[in-house]
Scaffold this active site. Structure first.
Site, PDB file in Angstrom:
ATOM      1  N   HIS A 220      -3.940   4.266   6.501  1.00  0.00           N
ATOM      2  CA  HIS A 220      -2.666   3.834   5.755  1.00  0.00           C
ATOM      3  C   HIS A 220      -1.501   4.108   6.508  1.00  0.00           C
ATOM      4  O   HIS A 220      -1.374   5.150   7.057  1.00  0.00           O
ATOM      5  CB  HIS A 220      -2.822   4.475   4.350  1.00  0.00           C
ATOM      6  CG  HIS A 220      -4.179   4.211   3.658  1.00  0.00           C
ATOM      7  ND1 HIS A 220      -4.225   3.291   2.744  1.00  0.00           N
ATOM      8  CD2 HIS A 220      -5.166   5.160   3.738  1.00  0.00           C
ATOM      9  CE1 HIS A 220      -5.448   3.263   2.367  1.00  0.00           C
ATOM     10  NE2 HIS A 220      -6.040   4.148   2.706  1.00  0.00           N
TER      11      HIS A 220
ATOM     12  N   ASP B 206       0.845  -1.356  -0.273  1.00  0.00           N
ATOM     13  CA  ASP B 206       0.024  -0.090   0.144  1.00  0.00           C
ATOM     14  C   ASP B 206       0.979   1.115   0.054  1.00  0.00           C
ATOM     15  O   ASP B 206       1.736   1.310   0.950  1.00  0.00           O
ATOM     16  CB  ASP B 206      -0.885  -0.121   1.268  1.00  0.00           C
ATOM     17  CG  ASP B 206      -1.677   1.253   1.592  1.00  0.00           C
ATOM     18  OD1 ASP B 206      -1.798   1.992   0.683  1.00  0.00           O
ATOM     19  OD2 ASP B 206      -2.235   1.263   2.567  1.00  0.00           O
TER      20      ASP B 206
END
Length: 546
Positions: A359, A185
Site C-alpha cells: 500500500h 487507498d
C-alpha cells in the site's frame, strides 16, 4: 454509495449510480473480531444491492485479494451479475466460486489496462497499478456527471518484480481532462515517505538463504503474494534447492498461477509436500501459509507439532515474510514461540527486510492526488484514523477542505460539477457467516455467546403436575462453564433449595403460568449465585408439564 470498506480494513464494496444505471466495484469480506465468537467471516449487507438488482450492470473487481473478492459467492447466491476482472483475478475468483458451485452460472469477462468497456451509461478504463498481487488495476469510471478514479489498493514501485510501474501517465492524462472525484487507498496514510520496492525483499532473502547454510528453509507468506513466491522459487533454483508448498490457499494459488503463466519454475524444482523427507534438509525450501498466526494454517500446525508432513526441529531455518495485521500480533507471537521451543531458528523481526507493504505511503498518496487533480476527494479503504490522516494529506497538497469528505458505510454521496452533497443513507452493515448460516447470527446471538463465554450456563430442570401444580421431579441443576461441579456441590445444593422455595411459595394457579415461574426462578437463582460467587451465569429454566 460505499457499502463497506470505510472505517475498517476489508469488506470493500462501492455502488455507483448515474441516470438510473448502477455498477458495483469490488465485493470483499473482513475477518471477524475476537469478540465475534464462532463467526467464520463477515460480509457486506447486500440489502440495497438486492433491492436494485435489475439496474446493476455488473461487478468490476480491482484485484484478487479476499477483502475485495471474498464476498462474491454470497452476493452471487442472491443476485446473478456479470463479473469484470483481470486475468489472474478471474483465476482466483473461479477457485472461490468452484467451492460454492457457482462457476457455470456466472458470466466472467476478462478486462485489461487501456481497454475501455461500457456498462450502461458508465465507461470504465482499467489502469495498471502496483500492489502485492499481480494484475491489480485502478478504475477510471466516466459517466455524464464526470470521471471518478478509484485507485483500488496501490503503491508506486518504480522497480517492480514484473508488470511495470503504476501507470502514472494515464492518471495524469485524466487529471488534465478533469477528474470529478478521487477515491484513494488510505491503508498506509499514517506512514511518511515511500513504500519500499519488492526488490528490497529479494536482496534480504538472498542473504538469509546463504545464512541458512545446511538447514531446511521454511518461509511463511501471504498465499496471494505471487511476486514473493516467484522470488523464492528463483532463489531456490540459484541455491540448488527443491521447492514445496503447504497450505490449501498456497497450493491452489500457486497451481493456478503456474497454469496462467504468472509463476515460472523449472519442472524439476517443484516437488510434492509428501516427498520433502526424501531430500536432505539443505536441498529444501518450503513455502507455506500462516504468516498471520491463523490457528488452522500450515505454520500454526507446524508450531504445534501436528502437521502431517513436516516435523520442525533444530535443522530448520524459518522466515516469517509478513508484518502482523493489527490485532494478529498475539497469534503470531504464539506461533513464533512454538517454533522456537521446537529448536528452529526463526526470523520474524522487521530489521531483516523480509516484507514490504503493498500500500502507498504519504508521498505516493500525494503524487496520486497531484496527478489526478480531483475536484473532490474521498479517502477509502482504512479505519477512521487512516481516512482522517489521508484527508489531511489531501488538504496539504491544496484540495479545499470543503471538497474533502470522510464517508461512512451506507452514505449516499451525490457528486456533480456543482458540488458534493450527502443524501439519505442506504442500508449497509456487517452480515456474519457462521458455517452454512449467512446472517442468522446477529447481535442477540453474539451477546448470548459472549455471556456464555464469560460466565457459563446453569440449567434448572423441574417436572410439574399440570393439574395440581405439584413438583413431581427435581428441581435439578446442571452447570456448564460456571463452576467445577465436584468442588461446588454445596453451592448447587443451596441453589436447588432456592428453586424449591420459589416453587413452594407459588400457588397452583401461578405454577400453571410457566412464563412467570421461569422468570421467578431465573431472578432468584441469578441473585443467589451472584451473592455467593460474584458471577452472573446464563440461567436457563426448563419446566416439563405432565
Amino acid at each position: 454509495m460505499p457499502l463497506g470498506g470505510l472505517g475498517e480494513v476489508g469488506k470493500n464494496i462501492t455502488l455507483y449510480e448515474c441516470q438510473g444505471d448502477m455498477i458495483l466495484v469490488d465485493c470483499g469480506i473482513v475477518f471477524p473480531d475476537s469478540d465475534m465468537f464462532g463467526v467464520d467471516l463477515v460480509i457486506p449487507d447486500f440489502t440495497y444491492v438486492v433491492q436494485n438488482k435489475d439496474r446493476i450492470k455488473g461487478v468490476v473487481i480491482t484485484h484478487g485479494h479476499e477483502d475485495h473478492i471474498g464476498g462474491l459467492p454470497y452476493l452471487l447466491k442472491e443476485v446473478n451479475l456479470p463479473i469484470y476482472a483481470t486475468r489472474l483475478t478471474i483465476g482466483l475468483i473461479t477457485n472461490k466460486l468452484e467451492e460454492h458451485g457457482l462457476v457455470r452460472s456466472t458470466k466472467m469477462v476478462e478486462i485489461a489496462p487501456h481497454q475501455k468497456f461500457k456498462l450502461g451509461c458508465f465507461t470504465v478504463e482499467p489502469i495498471h497499478v502496483n500492489h502485492s498481487i499481480p494484475d491489480a488495476v485502478a478504475l477510471a469510471i466516466t459517466c455524464p456527471a464526470g470521471t471518478i478514479i478509484q485507485t483500488g489498493d496501490f503503491k508506486i514501485d518504480y522497480t517492480p518484480i514484473s508488470g511495470g510501474p503504476t501507470d502514472l501517465v494515464t492518471i495524469a492524462e485524466y487529471g488534465e481532462h478533469g477528474v470529478l472525484a478521487l477515491l484513494s487507498d488510505s491503508t498506509n496514510a499514517e506512514r511518511p515517505g515511500f513504500t519500499a520496492t519488492e526488490q528490497k525483499v529479494g536482496a534480504s532473502m538472498e542473504a538469509l538463504f546463504s545464512r541458512a547454510g545446511k538447514k531446511r528453509i521454511i518461509i511463511a507468506t501471504f498465499a496471494s503474494n505471487l511476486y514473493r513466491v516467484q522470488q523464492l522459487i528463483d532463489l531456490a533454483v540459484k541455491a540448488g534447492r527443491k521447492v514445496a508448498v503447504s497450505g490449501r490457499s498456497m497450493v491452489n494459488n500457486t497451481q493456478m498461477a503456474l497454469e496462467l503463466g504468472y509463476l515460472h519454475a523449472p519442472e524439476t524444482v517443484l516437488i510434492d509436500i509428501e516427498d520433502i523427507n526424501k531430500y536432505p534438509p539443505e536441498k529444501i525450501v518450503l513455502i507455506t501459509t500462516g504468516s498471520q498466526g491463523e490457528p488452522l494454517s500450515a505454520l500454526s500446525r507446524m508450531a504445534a507439532a501436528s502437521h502431517r508432513n513436516v516435523r520442525v526441529g533444530e535443522g530448520d531455518f524459518i522466515i516469517i515474510s509478513a508484518n502482523p495485521i493489527p490485532g494478529n500480533e498475539k497469534m503470531v507471537t504464539k506461533v513464533v514461540n512454538g517454533l522456537l521451543k521446537l529448536g528452529a531458528e526463526v526470523i520474524y523481526e522487521s530489521m531483516y527486510d523480509v516484507h514490504v507493504s503493498g500500500h502507498a505511503c504519504q508521498e505516493e498518496q500525494k503524487l496520486m492526488l497531484t496527478l489526478a487533480k480531483p475536484q473532490f476527494f474521498l479517502p477509502v479503504h482504512g479505519e477512521y484514523k487512516h481516512l482522517k490522516k489521508h484527508a489531511q494529506t489531501a488538504a496539504a497538497v491544496g484540495i479545499p477542505e470543503k471538497n474533502i469528505y470522510i464517508g461512512e458505510n451506507g452514505d449516499c454521496v451525490v457528486l456533480s460539477a456543482d458540488g458534493l452533497t450527502v443524501g439519505e443513507p442506504v442500508p449497509a452493515g456487517a452480515v456474519m457467516v457462521d458455517g452454512l448460516g449467512v446472517g442468522d447470527v446477529g447481535n442477540v446471538v453474539l451477546r448470548d455467546r459472549r455471556h456464555l463465554s464469560e460466565d457459563g450456563l446453569v440449567i434448572v430442570v423441574a417436572t410439574i403436575d399440570a393439574r395440581t401444580g405439584e413438583v413431581l421431579a427435581g428441581p435439578d441443576l446442571v452447570s456448564r462453564g460456571f463452576v467445577y461441579v465436584r468442588e461446588s456441590e454445596k453451592l448447587l445444593d443451596d441453589a436447588r433449595d432456592q428453586v424449591r422455595d420459589v416453587l413452594g411459595r407459588m400457588s397452583a394457579a401461578d405454577k400453571r403460568d410457566f412464563g412467570s415461574v421461569k422468570t421467578r426462578i431465573r431472578e432468584t437463582v441469578s441473585a443467589f449465585l451472584y451473592r455467593k460467587t460474584k458471577r452472573s451465569p446464563m440461567i436457563l429454566p426448563i419446566l416439563m408439564e405432565v
